[in-house]
Design a protein around this motif. Structure first.
Motif, PDB file in Angstrom:
ATOM      1  N   ASP A 135      42.313  38.923  43.738  1.00 14.35           N
ATOM      2  CA  ASP A 135      41.516  39.096  44.950  1.00 14.35           C
ATOM      3  C   ASP A 135      41.356  37.781  45.700  1.00 14.35           C
ATOM      4  O   ASP A 135      40.881  37.767  46.835  1.00 14.35           O
ATOM      5  CB  ASP A 135      40.138  39.662  44.599  1.00 14.35           C
ATOM      6  CG  ASP A 135      40.231  41.067  44.027  1.00 14.35           C
ATOM      7  OD1 ASP A 135      41.039  41.861  44.562  1.00 14.35           O
ATOM      8  OD2 ASP A 135      39.522  41.364  43.054  1.00 14.35           O
ATOM      9  N   ARG A 139      40.907  34.579  41.382  1.00 17.37           N
ATOM     10  CA  ARG A 139      39.668  35.370  41.308  1.00 17.37           C
ATOM     11  C   ARG A 139      40.032  36.855  41.237  1.00 17.37           C
ATOM     12  O   ARG A 139      40.953  37.309  41.906  1.00 17.37           O
ATOM     13  CB  ARG A 139      38.800  35.095  42.535  1.00 17.37           C
ATOM     14  CG  ARG A 139      37.480  35.851  42.598  1.00 17.37           C
ATOM     15  CD  ARG A 139      36.735  35.482  43.874  1.00 17.37           C
ATOM     16  NE  ARG A 139      35.532  36.274  44.075  1.00 17.37           N
ATOM     17  CZ  ARG A 139      34.326  35.977  43.580  1.00 17.37           C
ATOM     18  NH1 ARG A 139      34.184  34.899  42.841  1.00 17.37           N
ATOM     19  NH2 ARG A 139      33.279  36.748  43.815  1.00 17.37           N
ATOM     20  N   GLY A 143      35.138  46.210  41.396  1.00 19.72           N
ATOM     21  CA  GLY A 143      33.927  46.608  42.102  1.00 19.72           C
ATOM     22  C   GLY A 143      33.109  45.366  42.424  1.00 19.72           C
ATOM     23  O   GLY A 143      33.616  44.388  42.961  1.00 19.72           O
ATOM     24  N   SER A 144      31.838  45.371  42.042  1.00 20.73           N
ATOM     25  CA  SER A 144      30.968  44.218  42.306  1.00 20.73           C
ATOM     26  C   SER A 144      30.973  43.209  41.153  1.00 20.73           C
ATOM     27  O   SER A 144      30.325  42.169  41.226  1.00 20.73           O
ATOM     28  CB  SER A 144      29.531  44.696  42.551  1.00 20.73           C
ATOM     29  OG  SER A 144      29.039  45.379  41.414  1.00 20.73           O
ATOM     30  N   THR A 145      31.725  43.527  40.085  1.00 24.72           N
ATOM     31  CA  THR A 145      31.757  42.654  38.918  1.00 24.72           C
ATOM     32  C   THR A 145      32.904  41.650  39.019  1.00 24.72           C
ATOM     33  O   THR A 145      34.068  42.041  39.173  1.00 24.72           O
ATOM     34  CB  THR A 145      31.920  43.468  37.623  1.00 24.72           C
ATOM     35  OG1 THR A 145      30.871  44.431  37.534  1.00 24.72           O
ATOM     36  CG2 THR A 145      31.890  42.571  36.399  1.00 24.72           C
ATOM     37  N   VAL A 146      32.582  40.370  38.936  1.00 22.78           N
ATOM     38  CA  VAL A 146      33.602  39.320  38.947  1.00 22.78           C
ATOM     39  C   VAL A 146      34.084  39.122  37.514  1.00 22.78           C
ATOM     40  O   VAL A 146      33.311  38.728  36.637  1.00 22.78           O
ATOM     41  CB  VAL A 146      33.046  37.994  39.502  1.00 22.78           C
ATOM     42  CG1 VAL A 146      34.119  36.911  39.480  1.00 22.78           C
ATOM     43  CG2 VAL A 146      32.506  38.188  40.912  1.00 22.78           C
ATOM     44  N   CYS A 168      37.983  40.803  40.897  1.00 25.59           N
ATOM     45  CA  CYS A 168      36.763  41.597  40.804  1.00 25.59           C
ATOM     46  C   CYS A 168      37.123  43.052  40.538  1.00 25.59           C
ATOM     47  O   CYS A 168      38.118  43.566  41.053  1.00 25.59           O
ATOM     48  CB  CYS A 168      35.953  41.519  42.093  1.00 25.59           C
ATOM     49  SG  CYS A 168      35.491  39.846  42.589  1.00 25.59           S
ATOM     50  N   ASP A 173      37.015  34.123  37.670  1.00 27.38           N
ATOM     51  CA  ASP A 173      36.484  33.364  38.796  1.00 27.38           C
ATOM     52  C   ASP A 173      36.946  31.914  38.729  1.00 27.38           C
ATOM     53  O   ASP A 173      36.769  31.242  37.705  1.00 27.38           O
ATOM     54  CB  ASP A 173      34.950  33.416  38.779  1.00 27.38           C
ATOM     55  CG  ASP A 173      34.342  32.853  40.057  1.00 27.38           C
ATOM     56  OD1 ASP A 173      35.033  32.845  41.096  1.00 27.38           O
ATOM     57  OD2 ASP A 173      33.170  32.443  40.011  1.00 27.38           O
TER      58      ASP A 173
END
Length: 366
Positions: free
Chosen positions: A59, A13, A17-20, A15, A23
């Motif tokens: 991450d 996984r 920032g808040s964008t994946v 990312c 995944d």
């Protein structure tokens, strides 16, 4: 016999920032295999390659090369060779010096460096250019030198990040043949990144199709093309005719569909285990459609047969691509050159296909 995996990714996984961007990426690459990451821009293929290379840290999940965990291991400790989209050759060094650079960093004896440089330049068929500088080389020659530089260290895994994208079409075709020959001859485990479907089909033992950071399908080139696992794969890999349909009936072997315009389709049930609800999307590849001239009025519609008007004819060398308007829908057909088939605009034609060549998916997946 237990399979040996040179590369393993488990629930990777990443990312920003808040964008994946990647995944739940899972993959095992066998020793000597060539696996391609294929997908549109922004799908996560280069990000995943950069995590393998050690330029980015995952991450989440675990990354293993040759059985050794690589999370947190710097890129220069991973025994990898990498070829970039840009050649990244040192302009002040000769070809031989560029190729030898990685060996010098590893403090390999000079006599061995010379022998290995000569050997790898022979492999890429450029030994006569050893004393030239990058500015004296063509684009294709520079990329071959970049490949030689990656191979000379005898890496466990070779990573290729769209290495042919800056070349013209003819040179690109020639160099991919050369790269496939090298990969098969050296049996080096290779991960190749591209957005070019034909390139992926040509180079790969297996293809990983990615979209929005998630794996859509992993399979051989034949599996990816002939048995797409999702509407996205069907539309991204090759050309497809798409029909918005409703499930009208079903039996033990077939689904029966109809479009709102009155086109009737049948699909073998083995193409999909289950359809939920009556709304669906069906696909037929252009090369699976048979086109015939029609004289007189159109008969009533029947299953997997439609009638329409030719709107465009394009000669593509060994094949002809025909766009036919049927019940307000444009259908693409690809057929071989047939002297008896005189296809011109505004001609009335019949299109037909077999139920085994129809793929169907629930509409919510499209």
């Amino acid at each position: 016999m237990t399979k040996e995996y040179d590369v393993e990714l488990h629930q990777i996984r990443k990312c920003f920032g808040s964008t994946v961007v990647v995944d739940d990426f899972n993959l095992q690459v066998e020793r000597g295999e060539c696996v391609t990451f294929l997908g549109p821009s922004g799908c996560g293929k280069t990000t995943t390659l950069n995590m393998l290379a050690g330029f980015l840290e995952p991450d989440g999940g675990t990354l293993t090369i040759k059985g050794k965990p690589m999370n947190g291991v710097p890129s220069n400790k991973r025994d990898l060779g990498m070829v970039f989209q840009t050649y990244s050759l040192f302009p002040h060094m000769t070809v031989a010096e560029n190729v030898a650079y990685g060996l010098k960093l590893r403090k390999i004896p000079k006599s061995e460096i010379a022998a290995r440089v000569n050997k790898v330049l022979e492999l890429v068929k450029l030994p006569h250019l050893a004393d030239r500088y990058p500015k004296q080389l063509s684009g294709g020659q520079r990329q071959r030198i970049a490949i030689a530089r990656a191979l000379v260290t005898e890496p466990s895994v070779l990573l290729l990040d769209e290495p042919l994208s800056n070349l013209d079409a003819k040179l690109r075709e020639e160099l991919r043949e050369e790269m496939k020959r090298l990969q098969q001859e050296l049996k080096v485990t290779t991960i190749f990144v591209t957005h070019d479907q034909e390139e992926a089909m040509y180079m790969s033992d297996r293809i990983v199709v990615l979209d929005h950071g998630r794996v859509e399908q992993i399979g051989t080139p034949e599996e990816i093309y002939q048995r797409p696992a999702s509407p996205f794969v069907h539309e991204f890999v090759g050309k497809s005719n798409r029909f918005q349909v409703k499930l009208a009936a079903t039996d033990e072997h077939l689904w029966h569909f109809a479009t709102k315009e009155g086109i009737l389709l049948q699909a073998d049930r083995h193409s999909r285990q289950e359809l939920t609800g009556d709304a669906a999307v069906a696909y037929v590849r252009p090369e699976h459609i048979v086109i015939q001239e029609v004289v007189g009025d159109a008969p009533p519609p029947s299953m997997n047969t439609v009638f329409g008007i030719v709107r465009l004819v394009s000669f593509l060398g060994s094949i002809v691509e025909v766009i036919v308007e049927c019940h307000g829908q444009l259908i693409t057909v690809r057929t071989g050159i047939a002297p008896h088939l005189h296809l011109v605009e505004n001609k009335f034609v019949q299109l037909s296909w077999d139920s085994q060549h129809v793929s169907a998916f629930p509409a919510k997946e499209a």
